[in-house]
Design an enzyme around this catalytic site. Sequence first.
Site, PDB file in Angstrom:
ATOM      1  N   ASP A 452      15.204  18.682  17.020  1.00 46.86           N
ATOM      2  CA  ASP A 452      15.616  19.423  15.685  1.00 46.86           C
ATOM      3  C   ASP A 452      16.615  20.533  15.771  1.00 46.86           C
ATOM      4  OD1 ASP A 452      13.666  20.539  17.570  1.00 46.86           O
ATOM      5  OD2 ASP A 452      12.807  21.808  15.675  1.00 46.86           O
ATOM      6  N   ARG A 456      14.728  26.689  19.743  1.00 47.37           N
ATOM      7  CA  ARG A 456      13.251  27.237  19.468  1.00 47.37           C
ATOM      8  C   ARG A 456      12.126  25.940  19.913  1.00 47.37           C
ATOM      9  NH1 ARG A 456      12.948  27.845  13.836  1.00 47.37           N
ATOM     10  NH2 ARG A 456      12.446  25.915  13.715  1.00 47.37           N
ATOM     11  N   GLU A 457      12.474  24.929  19.573  1.00 46.79           N
ATOM     12  CA  GLU A 457      11.212  23.781  19.691  1.00 46.79           C
ATOM     13  C   GLU A 457      12.005  22.810  20.577  1.00 46.79           C
ATOM     14  OE1 GLU A 457       9.167  22.371  16.445  1.00 46.79           O
ATOM     15  OE2 GLU A 457      10.322  23.649  15.179  1.00 46.79           O
ATOM     16  N   GLU A 752      19.129  25.408   9.463  1.00 45.99           N
ATOM     17  CA  GLU A 752      18.001  24.942   9.108  1.00 45.99           C
ATOM     18  C   GLU A 752      17.348  25.163   7.652  1.00 45.99           C
ATOM     19  OE1 GLU A 752      13.295  24.910  10.605  1.00 45.99           O
ATOM     20  OE2 GLU A 752      14.654  26.408  11.457  1.00 45.99           O
ATOM     21  N   HIS A 769      20.731  22.838  13.064  1.00 44.85           N
ATOM     22  CA  HIS A 769      19.886  21.779  12.580  1.00 44.85           C
ATOM     23  C   HIS A 769      20.664  21.062  11.939  1.00 44.85           C
ATOM     24  CE1 HIS A 769      15.680  23.370  13.577  1.00 44.85           C
ATOM     25  NE2 HIS A 769      15.135  22.340  12.532  1.00 44.85           N
TER      26      HIS A 769
END
Length: 872
Positions: A452, A456-457, A752, A769
């Site tokens: 994604d 962050r992730e 995002e 994103h």
Amino acid sequence: MNGPCDLRVEHLSEPLDLGSRLPRLSWRLPPGTATQRAYRIRLGSGADSGWVNGSDSVLVGWPFAPLASLQQVTWQVQVETDLGQSRWSPSATFETGLLDAADWTASWVHPAEADPPPAAKRPAYELRGVVTIGKPVVRARLYATALGLYEAFLGGRRVGDLELTPGFTQYAKRLQVQAYDVTGLVAEGATEFTALLSDGWFRGQTGITRAHDQFGDQTAFLAQLRAEHPDGSTTVVGTDGTWQSRPSHITAADLIEGQSEDRRLTGRAGGWAPVQRAEIGYERLAWSPSPPVRRIQEIPARTVTRLADGRLVADLGQNINGWIRLGNLGRAGTELTLVHGEALDRAGDVTTDHLRPAVPFLPEPLPAGMIDRVISAGRGDAFEPRHTTHGFRYVRVEGHHGDLTAGDVTGVVVHTDMRQTGWFTCSDDRIKALHEAAVWSFRDNACDIPTDCPHRERAGWTGDWQLYAPTAAFLYDVAGFSAKWLRDVAADQWDDGTIANISPTPPAEGIESPIRFLNGSAGWGDAIVIVPWEIYRAYGDEQVLAELWPNMVRWLDRTERTAATARHPSRTGPAQPHERYLWDTGFHWGEWLEPGDDMSGSFEEFAGRDKSDVATAYYARSAELMSRIATVLGRGSDAARYADLAASVRAAWQAEFISADGDVRPATQAAIVRALTFGLLPEDLRERAAAQLVRLIRDAGTHLGTGFLATPDLLPALADTGHADVAYELLLQDTPPSWLGMIAKGATTVWERWEGIDDDGVPHESLNHYSKGAVISFLHRYTAGIRMGGEPAYRTFRVQPVPGGGLTSAAAALESPYGRIESSWTVVRGLLRLDVTVPPGTTAEVVLPGRPARRAGPGRHSFQTALESAPG
């Protein structure tokens, strides 16, 4: 006549680690030919298929006996075409890997580690052994993998150019092995064999929760070297109990937190301890169908600025995934800290506040990470942290007492080494910048798995890839990349059919986790159906459909069961017959991040909403695709069953979400886009729905109102219903929410949120994103006009440009499996001129505005027509 060209095996060029015993072969026909009538394949061993009648040249079945482990294959192909018999193609080679567990004789080894430090602060371990070979070497291969990340070295020289090996998979079930040609790195005698081993995805921090030790609490390394000698004999050696280990100069390594090094420790003596043999086994070892991760590009810093407090900030001018190579580390003992980020604050300093995970199930925001540290050895060497990655444009350097120039700071772009296949350009620089930003967002999120975001992730969200895969398949060859990831999606599937939100799934977010209820959402779980279908359409790969069919069936069974047996608590009174096919329970992300939905309420309230308009739409879509897939696979009864199911679900959607006056409800842009794109509406209501969509767009000041799932289909839905003018108005809108609003604020990747940087210059959430960047598929398929036809892999295709938006020119090119497709048009004084290239073995249908379709065979073609109202 020249021979065929661009020989490929599976979706790769000349792999050393093919994992198939019956590989499929592909080639392109000689230039100037139109059709293939027969082909003939021969191997270097002398095997010959003889002439085989047929026009297939993409993923042709292996015509010989199944391959064995460690088999080197040289092959050629000859074709008979409309111009006669060709010459033989140039030779291509590939090798199989170790295909059976019994092929392994090396031992797994753990580094000596009595008391592991806390997660994110663990060192990379250096392991060493000695390779002794008693004869001259004519060919040598190294096969290696790890629980963790590894780099291998022979005689002090790094093996290969792969990064982040062995890659990210569902380690409990699949662990990839890599093969290397090390012929030039070993010789008769003794050679030191060393490796660097760090936590990586295996036991380092993963995902938004920063969970660690997710797949195990001990790293391990496995390597086996095979040398061939002039007399035909072989020597096989590998990791075993004689190896030693010690903490390396990499004093901490974590993919999210960053990497720390003390360069003074390189080349030191002593500190070695025996490794521990590990009883891990070989059964889960696998060979990847995907290209590997490599360092793809280097970007010198555009500027280096000194802040008032003396710290330095470098700007690459482009948001990337990878790391910094930093030269000029200062005198010995200088301690430098590198903080990476996507944005600057008002003072011109790097900020990462927007990247700190802050979600309802976490007690407080977690650190953003992306901090590297290095202590200089004063030897003039450079720092390049290869056991971490960052998503960043800017890097702050702290602790440097001298000056850094732009030449001292280089951004290293790291991602899967996919072959670029698609290009686009046009007369509007803003649109070109948007296209480039979308391409970069994909590149930055294609680091072994489709993620994604790169910071962050870094999670393989299923919903993201299901909506972006068609766009990505135009830009790059993502067939093997997707097949590799889909095997992890399948491995992560629960017994009840649930498809996880992300794959590979760390246990902290899986079936045994406190947030297990978040899995199985419509639009996300449907990736198990949609992605294989899109890969089949783009590349003609029926095998991926067959391999994933059981997983698709289990997902649809779960959906069907849930819809039939559960009912949303907001529904009262007797259940209506159509509710059997209404999917209105379970957790769903829904449209996600629609403009105006700031998610300011409680997460419990969001989770409890009835999102059956989205879920039932995807239920119908997946059932309809399952019918098509079953037809491709020759499963006639299944095709009929899923066609009936799709019709029943579609009828339920119509009963629930078409009002008495014929409008779609809920009256949102996203709901109408889905209704038009998924074929949910009766034919006589499509025009009304399109008008309703345009009305909603106008009511929003000619702004889009879609969030996550429907955005890729918004502009095509408008163009397909006669509103291309509105589609171009949305495309060119430059105030938020809009795509060009991002570009106007300096974005080099897609955000995002629609307002990722607000009017005060404050960043929000991820600025990298790819999902909203799927809009560029409109540029490929409508602006330039290259669209798939009825046969997969662009064997038949359509070129139907839709000029608009004041554009005076546009062009796109696609390296399809059959060859290069081109569409290029200009408008001069109201006259549209279109140039089209059709590759051998294909046919095109060309449609100019207001003109009937024309058939075009292989070759270059030019067309022109007058436009009623046009720029230029």
